[in-house]
Design a protein around this motif. Structure first.
Motif, PDB file in Angstrom:
ATOM      1  N   HIS A 174      25.931 -20.053 -39.774  1.00  0.00           N
ATOM      2  CA  HIS A 174      26.587 -19.440 -38.624  1.00  0.00           C
ATOM      3  C   HIS A 174      25.836 -19.809 -37.345  1.00  0.00           C
ATOM      4  CE1 HIS A 174      28.935 -15.992 -40.783  1.00  0.00           C
ATOM      5  NE2 HIS A 174      28.900 -17.071 -41.526  1.00  0.00           N
ATOM      6  N   PHE A 194      34.579 -15.489 -38.864  1.00  0.00           N
ATOM      7  CA  PHE A 194      35.801 -15.029 -38.209  1.00  0.00           C
ATOM      8  C   PHE A 194      36.904 -16.068 -38.385  1.00  0.00           C
ATOM      9  CE2 PHE A 194      32.422 -12.967 -35.663  1.00  0.00           C
ATOM     10  CZ  PHE A 194      32.829 -11.650 -35.779  1.00  0.00           C
ATOM     11  N   SER A 249      19.599 -19.751 -37.931  1.00  0.00           N
ATOM     12  CA  SER A 249      20.866 -19.082 -38.242  1.00  0.00           C
ATOM     13  C   SER A 249      20.620 -17.785 -39.019  1.00  0.00           C
ATOM     14  CB  SER A 249      21.761 -20.022 -39.055  1.00  0.00           C
ATOM     15  OG  SER A 249      22.941 -19.358 -39.432  1.00  0.00           O
ATOM     16  N   ILE A 284      22.951 -15.982 -40.704  1.00  0.00           N
ATOM     17  CA  ILE A 284      23.765 -15.917 -41.926  1.00  0.00           C
ATOM     18  C   ILE A 284      24.088 -17.350 -42.348  1.00  0.00           C
ATOM     19  CG2 ILE A 284      25.939 -15.136 -42.961  1.00  0.00           C
ATOM     20  CD1 ILE A 284      26.001 -12.919 -40.849  1.00  0.00           C
ATOM     21  N   LEU A 339      31.646 -13.753 -45.222  1.00  0.00           N
ATOM     22  CA  LEU A 339      30.628 -14.805 -45.161  1.00  0.00           C
ATOM     23  C   LEU A 339      31.142 -16.063 -44.467  1.00  0.00           C
ATOM     24  CD1 LEU A 339      27.720 -15.052 -46.173  1.00  0.00           C
ATOM     25  CD2 LEU A 339      28.618 -16.025 -48.294  1.00  0.00           C
ATOM     26  N   SER A 385      27.615 -13.734 -34.779  1.00  0.00           N
ATOM     27  CA  SER A 385      28.179 -14.996 -35.259  1.00  0.00           C
ATOM     28  C   SER A 385      29.310 -15.368 -34.307  1.00  0.00           C
ATOM     29  CB  SER A 385      28.723 -14.837 -36.678  1.00  0.00           C
ATOM     30  OG  SER A 385      27.676 -14.591 -37.585  1.00  0.00           O
ATOM     31  N   MET A 419      14.451 -12.184 -44.457  1.00  0.00           N
ATOM     32  CA  MET A 419      15.776 -12.689 -44.846  1.00  0.00           C
ATOM     33  C   MET A 419      15.895 -12.699 -46.373  1.00  0.00           C
ATOM     34  SD  MET A 419      17.770 -15.895 -43.137  1.00  0.00           S
ATOM     35  CE  MET A 419      18.180 -14.999 -41.639  1.00  0.00           C
TER      36      MET A 419
END
Lengths: 211, 211
Positions: B87, A27, B131, B133, A24, B180, A1
């Motif tokens: 997320h 949605f 998570s 993100i 980021l 996500s 990551m």
């Protein structure tokens, strides 16, 4: 990551950075906001920043960009107090996205992109006829956000137009069945697929999947 | 298409109405917000009200419910200035939803629901390790919304943790690939499916589907 600091992101090319930062935050619901100016000239624009503020009273917010970038919707709402929020569906998503073009103020986006306005009694703002779920709001307050010259526009829900068959026994609306869309970043549109509904969570109970 | 007035909706049973109004405003991004109090006690809570405020500076907002209903996250942010937004993905959506239970202030939701905190240098607020993100914010301003005692909490993005492979050539992040999730109403969680990406819309050009 990978770890990116904002100092790194700030050096990125403007559109690359805008795509990245816009994605980021996740949605968003994709909506068209319908307004008129004082002369009754309609305006229609796509917004991805609608946020639920509360259900009693039923208040909805949306973020309007700085006046220099997006003056028409907010000025019409200030002038008339009335606006509509209309869900976007796959059958007219291209037309919905096209409303994001910077049309001159005298252009009626309904005509420019090919969507039908729908008027109801006692409401001057137009709905989008093609939208399956839509609601009208009365302006409550415009809150300026001084850090970037945006605005939180707060409205109270007044009227709702939708098919009653979309409402479940518990008041839940099947937006998946309605194919209400979500957007991502500046230009992407998605439909959704239910993974799970859960029970009301309590500290001492196991998580219950209800659907 | 049925027309409901808010006067009708107001007469509906409380939970039915809350489901209905919460669904009406559409799908939202599903996130976990991680904080600590001044003693370093972690808190983790699910939020569906994250909204993009601007990309330069990179500002994100979220709505915190009234203090009586949801005091811990906002009080920790006021006390420390730091928080993370993470997320939610299908692999831990049940655990994420369970954080919505009203745990006493002394309970660490990471432990209570079974998620791993992840700390990085120079940041006191915990990320959710699971998570894919996630990003850390520094508090910019808490704007009280007087009409229903909620708050718009505004933060500046400081650090981002994610797989670099999710970022496209134009900065677009594939949240569909990351799975996500979006939430709907009070208790439903969805994944998404791309329908279309479009070009930057201009008044004199035809809508171009780029993807």
């Amino acid at each position: 990551m990978r770890h990116f600091s904002i100092d790194t992101v700030s050096t990125w090319e403007r559109f690359y950075r805008a795509n990245f930062i816009n994605c980021l935050s996740g949605f968003k619901s994709a909506n068209l906001i319908g307004t008129v100016n004082k002369e009754g000239q309609p305006n229609l624009a796509v917004f991805s920043s609608v946020v639920h503020l509360g259900s009693d009273p039923a208040l909805i917010g949306f973020i309007n960009r700085p006046l220099a970038a997006a003056p028409h919707t907010i000025q019409n709402i200030e002038a008339t107090g009335a606006y509509t929020i209309n869900h976007i569906h796959p059958s007219f998503v291209a037309e919905a996205h096209q409303t994001s073009a910077k049309y001159p103020v005298e252009v009626n986006e309904f005509e420019a992109v090919g969507l039908k306005p729908l008027y109801i009694d006692n409401l001057i703002a137009p709905f989008v006829a093609e939208s399956i779920i839509k609601y009208a709001l009365q302006l409550v307050e415009i809150v300026p956000i001084k850090h970037n010259n945006t605005f939180l526009v707060i409205g109270a829900i007044k009227d709702i137009l939708m098919e009653e068959t979309l409402i479940g026994v518990d008041g839940f609306i099947s937006l998946e069945k309605a194919e209400s869309m979500v957007s991502l970043g500046l230009d992407a549109y998605f439909t959704t697929k239910l993974v799970a509904r859960y029970g009301y969570a309590k500290p001492d109970s196991t998580i219950i999947k209800t659907d």
